[in-house]
Scaffold this active site. Structure first.
Site, PDB file in Angstrom:
ATOM      1  N   ASN A 139     -24.398 -10.782   6.973  1.00  0.00           N
ATOM      2  CA  ASN A 139     -23.809 -10.457   5.666  1.00  0.00           C
ATOM      3  C   ASN A 139     -23.308 -11.776   5.079  1.00  0.00           C
ATOM      4  OD1 ASN A 139     -22.276  -9.605   3.526  1.00  0.00           O
ATOM      5  ND2 ASN A 139     -20.741  -8.525   4.749  1.00  0.00           N
ATOM      6  N   GLU A 164     -16.596  -1.837  12.021  1.00  0.00           N
ATOM      7  CA  GLU A 164     -16.000  -3.150  11.787  1.00  0.00           C
ATOM      8  C   GLU A 164     -14.483  -3.015  11.669  1.00  0.00           C
ATOM      9  OE1 GLU A 164     -19.008  -6.039   9.924  1.00  0.00           O
ATOM     10  OE2 GLU A 164     -18.146  -4.889   8.300  1.00  0.00           O
ATOM     11  N   GLU A 223     -14.357  -4.985   2.577  1.00  0.00           N
ATOM     12  CA  GLU A 223     -13.986  -5.794   1.398  1.00  0.00           C
ATOM     13  C   GLU A 223     -14.246  -5.016   0.109  1.00  0.00           C
ATOM     14  OE1 GLU A 223     -16.213  -9.295   2.515  1.00  0.00           O
ATOM     15  OE2 GLU A 223     -14.827  -9.567   4.195  1.00  0.00           O
ATOM     16  N   HIS A 263     -18.518  -1.669   2.905  1.00  0.00           N
ATOM     17  CA  HIS A 263     -17.856  -2.764   3.615  1.00  0.00           C
ATOM     18  C   HIS A 263     -16.363  -2.739   3.286  1.00  0.00           C
ATOM     19  CE1 HIS A 263     -16.672  -6.779   4.813  1.00  0.00           C
ATOM     20  NE2 HIS A 263     -17.740  -6.781   5.600  1.00  0.00           N
ATOM     21  N   SER A 307     -16.040 -10.900  13.600  1.00  0.00           N
ATOM     22  CA  SER A 307     -15.986 -12.142  14.381  1.00  0.00           C
ATOM     23  C   SER A 307     -16.997 -12.181  15.536  1.00  0.00           C
ATOM     24  CB  SER A 307     -14.561 -12.410  14.880  1.00  0.00           C
ATOM     25  OG  SER A 307     -13.682 -12.568  13.781  1.00  0.00           O
ATOM     26  N   GLY A 311     -13.480 -11.857   9.984  1.00  0.00           N
ATOM     27  CA  GLY A 311     -13.142 -13.186   9.486  1.00  0.00           C
ATOM     28  C   GLY A 311     -11.861 -13.754  10.078  1.00  0.00           C
ATOM     29  N   LYS A 371     -22.093 -12.397   2.203  1.00  0.00           N
ATOM     30  CA  LYS A 371     -20.963 -12.277   1.257  1.00  0.00           C
ATOM     31  C   LYS A 371     -21.209 -13.189   0.047  1.00  0.00           C
ATOM     32  CE  LYS A 371     -18.119 -10.936   5.121  1.00  0.00           C
ATOM     33  NZ  LYS A 371     -16.818 -10.867   5.777  1.00  0.00           N
TER      34      LYS A 371
HETATM   35  P1  PGA Z   1     -17.234 -11.923  10.258  1.00  0.00           P
HETATM   36  O1  PGA Z   1     -17.581 -10.823   9.142  1.00  0.00           O
HETATM   37  O2  PGA Z   1     -18.373 -11.937  11.222  1.00  0.00           O
HETATM   38  O3  PGA Z   1     -17.072 -13.209   9.522  1.00  0.00           O
HETATM   39  O4  PGA Z   1     -15.956 -11.457  10.922  1.00  0.00           O
HETATM   40  C1  PGA Z   1     -18.167  -9.598   9.481  1.00  0.00           C
HETATM   41  C2  PGA Z   1     -18.370  -8.745   8.254  1.00  0.00           C
HETATM   42  O5  PGA Z   1     -17.519  -8.801   7.339  1.00  0.00           O
HETATM   43  O6  PGA Z   1     -19.364  -7.988   8.134  1.00  0.00           O
END
Ligand code: PGA
Length: 258
Positions: free
Chosen positions: A10, A169, A99, A97, A214, A175, A12
């Site tokens: 992803n 997730e 976010e 997601h 992560s 992140g 982003k």
């Molecule tokens: P990350 O993000 O691997 O940077 O933790 C995962 C995601 O948001 O899908």
């Protein structure tokens, strides 16, 4: 493990056109189609989807959009439909997601509409769900993700369910460098699968449940060894060809040994 693993990046709000295309070309040369036995997906921003799909042609790389609008067309300024995504070469769409839920206020009901629109268009949804740290500490994890799962799949038939990928997730792991332990993740994945089995019967055994939060080259192995973890949705570590390729190759090795 009988389910073919899926490793999805992803991106982003990263990788403008030139970078997105050169990444895809490099990844393509790192992954020989004869040798790759896992599904590999990259999720670029809307404006570069078409170019990335073209760069991925003839390779194992498939393309995901990071969002979609459930409507087919109309007065929805700034939005993009499933058919438009399909036309520019997408196979998958990331939906719900955290976010999008937290920053853009997407509700379970809106996510349900998106999921249905994506399935109706013949695209493959990756449905994200997860709990906050407060919810985990209050012992509400399974209830929270269970509610998100039932709401999003409210109108999905067993036949359609086979095309749905779920991504667990935990929000506190995205992140942050803080990953759920393999046992913590497996516990939630097993719960999600039993809920899917209650709803869809045997189809649940074919549905992939990814872990995200992560994921890195150093932790993919122990995560993917868990019986109900069928791949990963990766943010940060999907932005470098080296780390993304290592994750793909590790998942592949574990799958082949299983
Ligand atoms: P990350 O993000 O691997 O940077 O933790 C995962 C995601 O948001 O899908």
């Amino acid at each position: 493990m009988t389910r073919r693993p899926l490793i999805a990046g992803n991106w982003k709000l990263h990788k403008p056109l030139g970078e997105a295309v050169s990444f895809t070309q490099e990844l393509k040369s790192a992954l020989s189609p004869e040798e790759v036995v896992v599904d590999v997906v990259v999720g670029p921003t809307y404006p570069v989807l078409h170019a990335v799909s073209q760069a991925a042609e003839g390779s194992v790389i498939q393309v995901a959009a990071q969002n979609v609008n459930p409507n087919e067309s109309g007065a929805f300024t700034g939005e993009v439909s499933s058919a438009m995504l399909k036309e520019v070469g997408c196979s998958y769409v990331i939906i719900g997601h955290s976010e999008r839920r937290q920053i853009f206020g997407e509700t379970d009901a809106f996510i349900e509409e998106k999921l249905q629109a994506v399935l109706n268009a013949g695209l493959l949804p990756i449905l994200c769900l997860g709990e906050t740290l407060e919810e985990r500490e209050a012992g509400q994890t399974t209830a929270r993700v269970g509610d998100q799962l039932s709401a999003a799949l409210a109108n999905v038939s067993a036949e359609q369910a086979a095309n749905v990928t779920v991504a667990y997730e935990p929000i506190w792991a995205i992140g942050t460098g803080r990953t759920a332990s393999p046992e913590q993740a497996q516990e939630v994945h097993a719960h999600l699968r039993s809920q899917l089995a209650e709803r869809f019967g045997d189809v649940a055994n074919d549905m992939r449940i990814l872990y995200g939060g992560s994921v890195k080259p150093t932790n993919i192995e122990e995560l993917i060894q868990q019986p109900d973890i069928d791949g990963a949705l990766i943010g940060g570590a999907s932005l470098k060809v080296d780390s993304f390729t290592t994750i793909i190759q590790t998942a592949q090795r574990v799958f082949q040994q299983s």
